[in-house]
Design a protein around this motif. Structure first.
Motif, mmCIF file in Angstrom:
data_model
loop_
_atom_site.group_PDB
_atom_site.id
_atom_site.type_symbol
_atom_site.label_atom_id
_atom_site.label_comp_id
_atom_site.label_asym_id
_atom_site.label_seq_id
_atom_site.Cartn_x
_atom_site.Cartn_y
_atom_site.Cartn_z
ATOM 1 N N ASP A 180 -2.628 -4.562 -1.582
ATOM 2 C CA ASP A 180 -2.369 -5.174 -0.274
ATOM 3 C C ASP A 180 -0.864 -5.359 -0.035
ATOM 4 O O ASP A 180 -0.090 -5.466 -0.982
ATOM 5 C CB ASP A 180 -3.049 -6.559 -0.267
ATOM 6 C CG ASP A 180 -3.379 -7.061 1.130
ATOM 7 O OD1 ASP A 180 -3.016 -6.410 2.117
ATOM 8 O OD2 ASP A 180 -4.027 -8.121 1.217
ATOM 9 N N ASP A 181 -0.488 -5.401 1.235
ATOM 10 C CA ASP A 181 0.905 -5.680 1.629
ATOM 11 C C ASP A 181 1.872 -4.727 0.949
ATOM 12 O O ASP A 181 3.000 -5.105 0.602
ATOM 13 C CB ASP A 181 1.289 -7.143 1.298
ATOM 14 C CG ASP A 181 0.339 -8.146 1.907
ATOM 15 O OD1 ASP A 181 -0.298 -7.819 2.929
ATOM 16 O OD2 ASP A 181 0.227 -9.264 1.365
ATOM 17 N N GLU A 237 -2.330 -1.499 7.966
ATOM 18 C CA GLU A 237 -2.838 -2.753 8.527
ATOM 19 C C GLU A 237 -1.970 -3.187 9.704
ATOM 20 O O GLU A 237 -0.830 -2.770 9.837
ATOM 21 C CB GLU A 237 -2.959 -3.861 7.461
ATOM 22 C CG GLU A 237 -1.670 -4.414 6.916
ATOM 23 C CD GLU A 237 -1.887 -5.565 5.906
ATOM 24 O OE1 GLU A 237 -3.021 -5.987 5.657
ATOM 25 O OE2 GLU A 237 -0.873 -6.029 5.375
HETATM 26 MG MG MG Z 1 -2.332 -7.322 3.881
#
Ligand code: MG
Ligand code: C2E
Ligand code: MG
Ligand code: MG
Length: 277
Positions: A180-181, A237
């Motif tokens: 993520d990220d 995202e």
């Molecule tokens: Mg994220």
């Protein structure tokens, strides 16, 4: 000396700061009862492919506070981490997500959907994390391939050998991992190569200004190319506009998440977004 201490104490009584401290303390104590009072809910945000076909959803926790209204996870997850409450909360999220996967398994229209669950550092670093995930899956008798765990770069740097061992164990039973990220941390490629990942999730900060910022476009293109060369898929995202989607697609992106496709919503609304036949 006294004067100096006095001055420091004065700063502490800044009313604005004091109010913040009070709110924090209140939220912290209320977090303790939020689980038993069933104030948490899961929202589901759709993830799609290049043809906008649903692939699954990211599961995002919401706290419906009786007086404060909706409290953002950005506000309470860090507090829950500090106090250790993230452990029972994280277990509840995992269990609820597994129960949802089970319900979809019996529905042929839904049985390919994957749920992505965010895992906190403290949760992941628990000695029995692998057993906890296995138990949740066994309790609901679900296929491990329907579950994806979202980890962040920073949590993986702590105790590298143990991290790799844990991920391998879960990966061997079929659980997938998304980072993520991605792009906001400090992972070396040497290190990334050792992790049994399935997906890089491009942070929304690179997606936001994609149309105007040439360096963001270069970064996104590089992340996607790198992901593919490591046989990982890449998901973007924070996709909010058709223009962003087009630019991402021209960079080779294949998986998307963002308000353009759907906001995080309760399960009934999420299911209404899915094809009905
Ligand atoms: Mg994220
Ligand atoms: P995240 O995992 O990076 O989740 C993505 C965040 O971006 C979510 O915020 C989502 O609502 C938001 N988002 C999605 N699409 C768009 C878009 O198109 N534009 C914009 N501006 N934002 C978008 P949310 O739900 O407030 O969650 C914030 C963070 O809280 C998450 O970031 C995650 O780190 C954490 N979190 C949420 N649920 C859980 C959970 O169940 N467990 C743990 N440990 N952390 C969670
Ligand atoms: Mg996430
Ligand atoms: Mg993020």
């Amino acid at each position: 000396q006294a004067k100096k201490a006095g001055r420091n104490t004065m700063r502490f009584f800044d009313p604005e700061m004091q109010r913040e401290i009070n709110t924090r303390a209140a939220i912290e104590s209320e977090l303790h009862t939020a689980l038993e009072k069933q104030q948490f809910q899961l929202h589901y945000q759709i993830q799609v492919d290049n043809y906008s076909r649903p692939l699954g959803a990211e599961v995002l926790i919401r706290w419906m506070h009786p007086e404060r209204g909706l409290v953002s996870p950005l506000q309470f997850i860090p507090l829950a981490e500090e106090t250790g409450l993230i452990l029972p909360i994280g277990q509840w999220v995992l269990d609820t997500a597994c129960a949802q996967i089970k319900r979809w398994e019996q529905d042929t229209r839904r049985s390919n959907l994957v749920l992505a669950v965010n895992v906190s550092a403290k949760q992941f670093h628990q000695a029995d994390f692998v057993a906890q995930v296995q138990e949740a899956m066994q309790r609901h008798a679900i296929k491990p391939t329907r579950l994806k765990l979202e980890l962040t770069e920073s949590m993986l740097h702590e105790n590298i050998e143990e991290t790799i061992a844990k991920m391998n164990e879960l990966n061997e039973i079929g659980i997938h991992f998304s980072l993520d990220d991605f792009g906001t941390g400090y992972s070396s490629l040497q290190y990334l190569k050792k992790l049994p990942l399935d997906q890089l999730k491009i942070d929304q900060s690179f997606v936001r200004d994609l149309a105007t910022d040439q360096s963001d476009k270069a970064i996104v293109g590089t992340i996607i190319a790198m992901a593919h060369s490591m046989e990982l898929d890449a998901i973007a995202e924070g996709v909010e506009t058709e223009e962003q989607r087009q630019l991402l697609m021209s960079c080779g992106c294949t998986h998307y998440q963002g308000y353009l496709f759907g906001r995080p919503v309760p399960i009934e609304q999420f299911e209404a977004q899915l094809p009905q036949s």
